[in-house]
Each structure stands twice: as C-alpha cells, then as structure tokens.
Design an enzyme around this catalytic site. Sequence first.
Site, PDB file in Angstrom:
ATOM      1  N   TRP A   1       0.954  -1.133   0.078  1.00 43.42           N
ATOM      2  CA  TRP A   1       0.156  -0.270  -0.155  1.00 43.42           C
ATOM      3  C   TRP A   1       0.967   1.322   0.208  1.00 43.42           C
ATOM      4  CZ3 TRP A   1      -1.865   2.709   5.061  1.00 43.42           C
ATOM      5  CH2 TRP A   1      -2.785   3.924   4.468  1.00 43.42           C
TER       6      TRP A   1
ATOM      7  N   ASP B   1      -0.719  -5.101   9.336  1.00 42.23           N
ATOM      8  CA  ASP B   1      -1.617  -4.447   9.073  1.00 42.23           C
ATOM      9  C   ASP B   1      -3.020  -5.007   8.731  1.00 42.23           C
ATOM     10  OD1 ASP B   1      -3.401  -2.398   7.846  1.00 42.23           O
ATOM     11  OD2 ASP B   1      -1.809  -1.553   6.473  1.00 42.23           O
TER      12      ASP B   1
ATOM     13  N   LYS C   1     -13.204  -0.523   5.670  1.00 36.26           N
ATOM     14  CA  LYS C   1     -13.944  -1.509   4.872  1.00 36.26           C
ATOM     15  C   LYS C   1     -14.886  -2.553   5.447  1.00 36.26           C
ATOM     16  CE  LYS C   1      -9.945   0.227   2.935  1.00 36.26           C
ATOM     17  NZ  LYS C   1      -9.436   0.816   1.687  1.00 36.26           N
TER      18      LYS C   1
END
Length: 440
Positions: A169, A250, A286
């Site tokens: 990311w 993460d 999300k």
Amino acid sequence: MNSSTVDRRLSTLSRHLAGTIDKEGSGISCSPTSGADSVFTNVVRAPEDPILGVTVAYNKDPSPVKLNLGVGAYRTEEGKPLVLNVVRQAEKLLVNDRSRVKEYLPIVGLADFNKLSAKLILGADSPAILGNLVTTVQCLSGTGSLRVGAEFLARHYYQRTIYIPNPTWGNHGKIFTLAGLTVKTYRYYDPVTRGLNFQGVLEDLGSAPSGAIVLLHACAHNPTGVDPTREQWEQIRRMIRSKSLLPFFDSAYQGFASGSLDEDAQSVRMFVADGGECFIAQSYAKNMGLYGERVGALSIVCRTADVATRVESQLKLVIRPMYSNPPIHGASIVSTILKDRNLYQEWTLELKAMADRIITMRKQLFDALRARETPGDWSHIIKQIGMFTFTGLNTKQVTFMTTEYHIYMTSDGRISMAGLSSRTVPHLADAIHASVTTVV
Ligand code: KET
C-alpha cells in the site's frame, strides 16, 4: 524523548524531505511577512496522492460513462456507496439513548471498543487476552493505528529498520519514514507467475538484521491480492521468530478476503499463539463501511501483563500531543455492533455479501475478457483475493484506459473490484481489450 531520538528523527526527516524536494516540494521561503509577495511564494505545488488523487481526477471528468476503480471503497451493484444496515441500526440506538454525551474519550479511546477489537482479531478465547498481555488503543482508522505504532517503535524499540513488502500500500513507506524508522523492502510479488515470491520472502527476511520490524498484510494483500497459504504463513512465522524479527500486522480487510472474520484473522492468530510479541493495526473502514468515521485500533501483544501496562502508559504519551484523544461516534457504532449478538450476526452476513459480490465481479470480468478473446492469461483475476485485482496492465495502458474510456485506476494497474458492477463490467472489459491490443 531523549536528544539522540530527536536528532535521529530530524535527520530522517531532512533526508526524507531532501529526497522529495523535486517531487513534492519543500522550498522554504525567507521573504519577510511585510513584503508584497506571499511568504509562501516558494512553495511548490505537490502532486496528488497516487490513490486518493485518482478520485480527484475522476470527479473532474464530465463523461457519463466514467468509472472510478481507484480507491478501495465498496460500491453496490448500482455503483453507490453502502452504509451497512447494522450501522444504521446502531446509529439509531445511539441517537435515541439520551444518556449518551459528547464528553472527551480517554486518551486511549473507548474501553469497550478496545476490548472488543482485540477479541475480534485475536479470537474470544485468545490466551493473550485472557492473560492480559494485550494493550489496545483506539486510533484514527488503519492509518492512524499504523502511525501511532510506528511512533511508539521509533521511541522505544532498539531496531529502527522496518521491512515492508514490495509492492505494498502506497502510504506504508511514508508513515514509517516520517515516524523516524528506516524503511527497507522484502520481495513479495512475482510478476511472472503473478503469485507470491515465497523464496524471495524467506531469503529477504532471513537476511534482515536481528530484531528488524516486518510489516505483514494480515489478509487480502494490497495491491497484489496475493496471500501466503497457511503452510507458507507457518514458514514465514518460523523465519520471523528464529531471527527475532518483530511482526507488525496491517489488518485493513478482515472479512473481505474469505468472507469470514475468523478465517481472515488466522495469520495474526498463528503469531499470537506462539507467545511472541507483535503489533496489529486494525481498520473498520472497509469491513464495516465506516471509511469517513476513521475508526481503528492498535493492539500490542506483549510477553507479560506488566509490560503491556507500561507500553500502554507510553502509548498515551505518543497520542496526547498528536490528537489528544480519538473521536467518539464511530467507535460507539463499532462497540454497539460487536457487543450485541444479533447485530454482530447481521454484520457477518452483510460482510459476506460484500465479499461475495466482489468474487462475482471477478468471475464476470474474467468471462468478459475470455469472450472477447483478449490476449493473455487472465486467470489471476479470479485467483487474487480481496478488494483488488493487480491486472498487470502497465502505466501507458492505464493512461490509455483513462483517456479513451474514462476508467480511473492507480497507475500500477490495480483496480478496485468493489467499484465494479454487472452493468460496468462490459465497459471495463472493452477498455482492457483495447489497451492490451493497441498499447504495448
Ligand atoms: N492498510 C492498507 C493495506 C490499506 O489498503 C489501507 C487503505 C489502509 C491501511 C488505511 O485505511 P484507513 O482508511 O486509514 O483505515 N487503503 C485504501 C484507501 C487509501 O489508500 O487510503 C486503498 O488502498 O485504496
């Protein structure tokens, strides 16, 4: 913070800024404030963010067929953002509860939220939770959790090097660099097989200095959609523990990879089960669709309960001068859902429905390319996991798709499958077909 930490941070910052002067601009003006010119005359225009900037460009495009597949944000079949039904229900309960006030939360956030978040990622029967080995602090979504963890490590951990996967990311490198850590990469993705470079992962972690921090995506690796198998995770775990590396997970997509919250937490739980220490940054952006509410948590699993309480006391010193304490609304929504059996159950169904719709989009896009006899092997579209497909399209092909077809995506060829619908799949397939047959 002692003076050597300050020096190190300043020097890291100045190196960082020096490296980005041309790209992002950091010209410092010395004009007097009384002059006709702005004291910021020398400020150079910075480029847009590689991911969020895609939405900026999309918003400017007047075309009726435009399609935003840039940012990883879920859309319905109608192409609309989705507020989960359970979130609406929880908000109603919160609004109707007159005993709720808007006082400041403690520095570490809402206590219930923290406990329930640790339970969600580690499992209700986790020995680490039962033994009070975990400290959890509410942070500003996944990004804020990563940043608080990074700041803590820069102050209190002896190793200042963190290994992040290549690719990863786009914000990871910036978050850790600005916290004062040295960022290195480990091999992760093999463009030839479009799969995991497992040998590369083991070799690079094997040659990392003892104690180095390793960033791992808990599931649904962004941008590649490629995750290690359970056996591969086990070998990665052994390598990390044998070299005394410090894992930092993460977890931004729990539930989005397989549709199951427990299944998607397996990698983290493996590392916690061995009794070693680790960091976990969780995001509810999300999986609960709480993007703009900025709700997340940082958990640090420690060897002893006493260390955990001391770590927490220091986390407070990191957080207080940064943003004082976190916002109350989003965390209240999450804890309302997590502690109510019915709401929790309904959430898992809504989450599974989102994950399933993404999988359906993968099949439809794959079939559409096959029907068009688009050159190339597109099976990775159905093999990859999570919100994104790492298409393999190059920057020129992406630019072509944007200018000719008004399809917006990141320049590395990543598309957010969550932004697709049955209605827009043919348009995307036409664009991919045209780009691979006309642009090399
Ligand atoms: N980790 C990963 C791997 C990740 O993809 C994101 C967001 C985050 C953390 C941070 O999310 P937060 O909203 O702070 O909880 N990724 C999407 C959005 C973004 O870039 O901000 C994306 O990749 O599109």
